[in-house]
Design an enzyme around this catalytic site. Sequence first.
Site, short mmCIF file in Angstrom:
data_model
loop_
_atom_site.label_atom_id
_atom_site.label_comp_id
_atom_site.label_asym_id
_atom_site.label_seq_id
_atom_site.Cartn_x
_atom_site.Cartn_y
_atom_site.Cartn_z
N ASP A 1 0.83 -1.20 0.00
CA ASP A 1 0.00 0.00 0.00
C ASP A 1 0.87 1.26 0.00
O ASP A 1 0.58 2.23 0.70
CB ASP A 1 -0.96 0.01 1.20
CG ASP A 1 -2.06 1.07 1.07
OD1 ASP A 1 -2.16 1.70 0.01
OD2 ASP A 1 -2.79 1.28 2.06
N TYR A 2 1.92 1.24 -0.78
CA TYR A 2 2.81 2.38 -0.90
C TYR A 2 2.38 3.29 -2.05
O TYR A 2 3.15 3.59 -2.97
CB TYR A 2 4.26 1.91 -1.11
CG TYR A 2 4.95 1.40 0.12
CD1 TYR A 2 4.52 1.73 1.42
CD2 TYR A 2 6.09 0.59 0.01
CE1 TYR A 2 5.18 1.26 2.54
CE2 TYR A 2 6.77 0.12 1.13
CZ TYR A 2 6.31 0.46 2.39
OH TYR A 2 6.98 0.00 3.51
#
Length: 669
Positions: free
Chosen positions: A346-347
């Site tokens: 989830d970057y």
Amino acid sequence: MTFACRRPATLLWIAPIAPLVVMLGGLVASQAVAAPPHRRLNDDDAQWQFYGGDAGGTRYGASRQITPGNVDQLEIAWTYRTGELGVGFLRAGKLSFEATPILVGDTLYVSTPTDIVIALDAATGKFRWRHDPKIPRHLHYAEATSRGVAWWSDESADANARCSQRIFIGTLDARLIALDARNGAPCSDFGNGGSVDLAAGARPTERGQYLVTSPPAVYRDLIVTGSAIGDNRSVELERGIVRAFDARTGVQRWSWDPIPVTPAEATTHGWTDESARRTGAANAWSMISVDAGRGLIFVPTGSASPDFYGGERPGLNNYANSLVALRADTGERVWHRQLIHHDLWDYDLAAQPMLIDFEREGKAIPAVVQATKTGMLFVFDRETGEPVFEIVERPVPASTVPGEVASPTQPFAATPALVSHAAITPQDAWGLTVIDRAKCRDLIGKYRSEGLFTPPSLQGTILSPSFVGGVNWGSLAFDPERQLILAAVNHVPMVATLVPREQLKPMRESGNYPDSEFAQQAGTPYGMRRELLASPLGLPCTAPPWGSLAAVDLRRNAILWQVVLGSTRDSTPWFVPSRTIGMPNMGGPLVTAGGLVFIGAATDNYLRAFDIETGRELWKGRLPAGGQATPMSYESGGRQYVVIAAGGHGGLKTKQGDYLIAFALPPAR
């Protein structure tokens, strides 16, 4: 983006920290007072015409009236209350007042978390007009925020003509709305009676999960917008398309999809045809930057769906997690740089790309700077996309999950990292007591922890930095005189665990994980659980600071200073002494020509001012609610103001409110 989370009421003093695991056509009011007609803007007027101060998001205030020598005299000049406290809104507890106003002439424009647009007198804060788009308040929106609005002027129309100057906002119910900047009336010639339905063509799957939370970008006569999409529900989510609309008519002029739409594109850009057809998201939910002189827009994209398992989307997954330069007139891709390959963490690229001109080796370079949740700063020539500072592909840990193939390498920037990338080990365990420390040591020892880019696992993986950041949507600020970049940084570790599908529901219903969030990731073999890496007391298992403010000297490519940001006040009962140890933050910095950095963001209710040369805190002003927004500054009537939204953040559980507060020096007598 957001998920429900529970924290035991007995842990009141740490409640604002633990909820980090969840982060990251109405009528004009009858009492509306028309604003004075706007004159055409010149350079002196355009003090904060865009959400990020300028179209390139530098968050730089040119006024020099407030200085390190007098900042301690700041006082509240005026306060305005929006009235939006979530009454009747299903997700009232998630409301986050993250907006930064814009200034056009002598009028401020700001939006509430429910997309109500308000115009105020810039010098006094007096009400001018209000428009409520009346979004459905019963929906379970993925987010409950609006970061602001955009302004556009029709250069071909008479300045006093109806809707010759317009305010645009994207809404939680996926509309793009155009309002007359003078009185807030909908511009009926735009779209369908003043709005365009953005869900059309985006493959919507669930109401309230496809929305807009950031202001659109403006290029000539085009209004460009991305979208926010509720994460981790499924493989097949809404498409993260970026679209440009005619500012006068609302007609769509172009669209760009970060996920390939043809088999040939899929093969070329690190996808398979099937996965490209099924996968959604990779959306640009943050702010888009504009270089009008070069005819380019810069789009920061997020991760493809779902975030924590990529077995259904093998390959690099270009153009997800990428900085993309598009031709502003056509939407044609000019260049791109993927900064996270095959994202499993989830970057998202949450920060606005910052457009700057800086000096290096005696040459002026037109650059774009992209901050990331990994705490790295990537700097590119904005014409060519070539790195200004070297980028190296380094080997990273492999996945141990059946069906997953993680990228064997990831790009690392040669600029100084703002967070540690080292593995968290049992020796790093921290706690208030010996027992607390021992529990953390045991907890760390049971998880997979091999440093940055360790893939999620069935045993649980420590994510450090986490999906909160590093640098999040608060983005960067730039001082052009000193060539300094300013960033608010998070240092809070999380844990992500993949859960076999048949175990997900029993685990979620067991009651054994009260502080965790769960996600379905439908269409994959695994659900997901994630939580703060925390001790039994609810504190992070790593030592503070958990939040900081940093200044990076671009000329020397070095961190000039990095200081703790935030105290335990407002996170502890009144009888516990407050300590400035560095707290989690959401929001960004403002830099002024007077030599100051202003920032709220931390979980205590303060707006602070720091000396840009040293990082020393010089002043702090008490806020009536959480200041999880980015401040702005301007001059009006010969007086410099610093304005911040103070309404709290639902995810951080800071005090909620509805305040817009302006600080200034005492008026001259």
